[in-house]
Scaffold this active site. Structure first.
Site, PDB file in Angstrom:
ATOM      1  N   ALA A  33       0.825  -1.212   0.000  1.00  0.00           N
ATOM      2  CA  ALA A  33       0.000   0.000   0.000  1.00  0.00           C
ATOM      3  C   ALA A  33       0.856   1.257   0.000  1.00  0.00           C
ATOM      4  CB  ALA A  33      -0.917  -0.002   1.224  1.00  0.00           C
ATOM      5  N   GLY A  74       0.504  -5.448   1.523  1.00  0.00           N
ATOM      6  CA  GLY A  74      -0.787  -5.762   0.928  1.00  0.00           C
ATOM      7  C   GLY A  74      -0.668  -6.607  -0.319  1.00  0.00           C
ATOM      8  N   GLU A  77      -0.569 -10.048   0.920  1.00  0.00           N
ATOM      9  CA  GLU A  77      -1.897 -10.381   1.445  1.00  0.00           C
ATOM     10  C   GLU A  77      -2.867 -10.725   0.317  1.00  0.00           C
ATOM     11  OE1 GLU A  77      -2.472  -8.129   5.631  1.00  0.00           O
ATOM     12  OE2 GLU A  77      -2.008  -6.793   3.955  1.00  0.00           O
ATOM     13  N   GLU A  97       5.227  -4.294   7.272  1.00  0.00           N
ATOM     14  CA  GLU A  97       4.507  -3.198   7.936  1.00  0.00           C
ATOM     15  C   GLU A  97       5.085  -2.844   9.300  1.00  0.00           C
ATOM     16  OE1 GLU A  97       1.504  -5.072   5.114  1.00  0.00           O
ATOM     17  OE2 GLU A  97       3.124  -5.747   6.409  1.00  0.00           O
TER      18      GLU A  97
END
Length: 733
Positions: A33, A74, A77, A97
């Protein structure tokens, strides 16, 4: 994300689509992200990433991730939401993260442990490490690796999965592949002959239970102790642990809610703000600008096809290894055969270990590639190199002698770099015929591990020399920070203010243990006295002797605790005179079991020595509070940073903070000394400095910087505005 959601929905309802491949554009799956978007509350009708991943995961059609380049945050993910994951052998995956003060917020803490188990998932999530594809395959994150044509391989894989249970209805139809370009992702729809649905339940991680071992509780307890110790006050690793722990005890949907709760808590924490500031500060260092207007935009770096390193001590060996790993051919030069062979052995041994490590991760590295590494005693061998890095010890006369030789031997276009930590670049350049090609490259020890280089420009250094040094730093996987020329540059100049306070605190009644404890609780991995023992007290002693602060050149009439009318602490000099250099001699500020020992123990001799020292100098010891230790050490450090900004030695506070995080052990979750001062509040920093300066009028470094006072008078403008408020800049030696 909206485009991805819409494409998945279209694929799900299109009867001609039997399988979907998700891949990234331009050979990169996804780096995750946009960090800046985390603080954007105006998302409109934008779907959450977890919602989209759930849509992918629950699809009745096989979803295959084709991973090239990287799948981070992300991106990974999304891949975990897919039913299958195919990757290129050179790809890397990870959930980084934690390094920006957050945790994976789109199901990563719930899906990954269900896929590979708790221990492996904790290792990846709480460290933010990048996992090479070969290791990810062994862990079970990936289903297949390919050497080329990743997307085509994923298409073939998707076809097999979709067709494995197919029921043929008449003749085979022609396969049609249709591409649907997205913003940063591509969805591939494949039309196949009629097929019976492939059972996908076993591939949906949301339906799995996290594997539990007989001793799961003990494993979690042990892991938490380890994470907490390594975190050193940073919240995100601990909350990453809590989120993964939830995957063990909670159903998937509840685990997702717990993950979201913890994510939002971190998002609004001061630590996330500090870590994200540090992230962007480091990235900004590539966009350097000089006071004269020269910058990264208008400077042309020159290619380095062959480099040389002079001196194969600890620092030189690390620099050679860093260059070789960056695939830059190197000539390594020493003064005699004994030192040359010692250096050769150490460099080769290190590179062999590195090659073995890379081989385990599916990477290739040939230590013995012809022309990559040459060892020599002959200066004449350097005639055709493009860049030389001098890495001998800190002696101005020796460095000038070497640069005079280099100026005579090397071609006129060769860049001449000095790995000095404090000496005047202009004085070194003065003995060369091309001072515009002389530049400081201050590496940090151990050079093969530390990620920082201070790139020091002198009065005549050309923009091309700066651009070339910055490019080389990047090639070696290091962060270059451009700084001006003064004694100690940025890092060591500030460090002098910090260490001065630590010595004065001892004189006034504190102990090495107390000072170290306070600063380690703040977040430093090691307190200043443990660091001093590790680095060697003799290093600073040699520098102080060179400055005439101690040693044979000091006039006999000089008061023991004064230099130039200001207070001076001779404590480290006295220890060195007694042969207490730290770990290398088994005694320093602490004692060790033997010379070279690593475990620091409180030393009764040192405590008695401090007591006798205070008595001899009529110093009445007092109890010094935790807050005073912290404030005098950290505020004096930041205070010197304000002076450095005012002098134009650093172009911005972000440069100072990047140097201190990457070179001096400043805890990243505290943002850096200048960020920390801005968060504490500049009026408070100023008031405390005024208080300590009044109590110690003979310690000039405690006098508040004029620039700090100016900022407070301007009502503490945001940190990003400070450079524009400095006024005219001139480098000051």
């Amino acid at each position: 994300m909206r485009a991805l959601e819409q494409a998945v929905k279209r694929a799900n309802i299109d009867p001609t689509v039997k399988a979907v491949v998700i891949c990234g554009a331009n050979g990169k799956f996804s780096a995750g992200a946009d960090i800046k978007g985390f603080s954007n509350n105006d998302r409109g009708d934008m779907p959450s990433l977890e919602t989209i991943i759930s849509l992918i995961e629950k699809s009745e059609k096989p979803m295959v991730a084709a991973i090239e380049g990287m799948a981070f945050g992300g991106g990974l993910e999304v891949a975990l939401g897919c039913h299958y994951r195919i990757a290129h052998m050179q790809a890397k995956v990870g959930l980084p993260e934690v390094s920006i003060g957050l945790l994976p917020g789109a199901g990563g803490t719930q899906r990954l442990p269900r896929l590979i188990g708790v221990p492996a998932a904790l290792d990846i999530i709480t460290t933010g490490k990048h996992v090479p594809a070969a290791e990810a395959l062994k862990l079970g994150i990936l289903d297949e690796l390919v050497e080329e044509n990743t997307v085509e391989a994923a298409m073939s894989f998707a076809e097999k999965v979709s067709a494995s249970n197919c029921m043929r209805c008449g003749g085979m139809e022609e396969k049609v592949w249709q591409w649907a370009p997205l913003e940063g992702l591509l969805v591939l729809a494949c039309s196949l002959f009629a097929a019976k649905d492939q059972p996908l339940e076993p591939r949906r991680l949301c339906l799995k239970q996290t594997p539990r071992l007989p001793n799961t509780e003990a494993i979690l307890d042990e892991a938490f102790v380890k994470v907490k110790k390594q975190a050193q006050g940073c919240l995100s690793p601990e909350l990453c642990f809590r989120a993964v722990q939830a995957s063990v005890y909670l159903p998937f949907a509840e685990g997702i809610r717990k993950e979201r709760e913890l994510f939002l808590f971190l998002l609004t924490s001061g630590q996330a703000k500090a870590l994200q500031y540090a992230f962007f500060a480091q990235r900004a260092m590539g966009k350097w600008t000089l006071p004269n207007g020269a910058s990264w935009k208008n400077a042309s770096p020159q290619p380095i096809k062959r480099a040389a390193v002079i001196g194969l001590g600890t620092m030189g060996r690390g620099i050679v290894a860093s260059l070789v790993k960056a695939k830059v051919p190197v000539v390594a030069l020493e003064q005699d055969k004994t030192h040359l062979e010692l250096g050769r052995g150490a460099v080769i041994a290190h590179l062999e270990r590195e090659a073995l490590r890379m081989q385990k991760n599916g990477q290739k590295f040939d230590v013995y590639k012809p022309g990559l590494l040459q060892f020599t005693l002959d200066f004449g061998t350097l005639w055709d190199v493009d860049l030389v890095i001098e890495a001998v010890f800190e002696d101005m006369a020796l460095k000038k002698e070497i640069f005079q030789k280099l100026s005579a031997v090397c071609k006129p276009k060769t860049f001449l770099c000095t790995n000095t930590s404090c000496l005047d670049i202009d004085e070194i350049a003065s003995v060369t015929s091309h001072p515009h090609r002389v530049i400081g490259t201050h590496f940090f020890s151990p050079a093969h591990m530390m990620k920082l280089i201070e790139i020091v420009y002198g009065q005549h250094t050309s923009p091309a020399a700066i651009a070339t040094a910055m490019n080389l730093a990047r090639a070696m996987g290091k962060t270059g920070v451009v700084v001006g020329n003064c004694f100690g540059f940025v890092g060591n100049r500030m460090l002098n203010s910090y260490t001065e306070q630590t010595y004065l605190l001892l004189e006034e009644g504190s102990t090495p243990e107390e000072v170290d404890k306070v600063l380690e609780e703040f977040g430093f991995k090691m307190g200043p006295f443990r660091v001093s023992d590790l680095a060697g007290l003799d290093v600073g002693w040699r520098s102080r002797k060179g400055q005439g602060l101690t040693g044979a050149n000091l006039p006999l009439s000089t008061p023991a605790r004064q230099r130039g009318g200001n207070r001076y602490s001779p404590l480290p000099d006295i220890l060195c005179e007694k042969g207490r250099y730290g770990q290398k001699t088994g005694k320093g500020w602490y004692q060790y079991d033997k010379p070279g020992g690593k475990v620091a123990k409180s030393d009764p001799w040192l405590h008695n020595f401090l007591s006798d020292y205070r008595s001899a100098h009529n110093i009445a010891p007092r109890t010094i509070t935790h807050d005073e230790i912290l404030e005098r050490c950290l505020y004096s450090l930041a205070n010197e940073g304000f002076r450095i900004l005012s002098d134009g030695i650093a172009s911005c506070p972000e440069a100072i903070d990047t140097i201190y995080i990457n070179g001096y052990g400043w805890p990243r979750h505290r943002g850096g000394p200048m960020f920390y001062a801005s968060e504490v509040g500049l009026p408070k920093v100023l008031a405390k400095l005024q208080k300590y300066a009044k109590a110690n009028p003979d310690v000039p470094r405690l006098q508040p910087s004029a620039f700090l006072q100016k900022l407070v008078a301007l009502e503490s403008p945001p940190l990003k505005e400070w450079p524009s408020l400095v006024g005219s800049r001139q480098n000051k030696l």
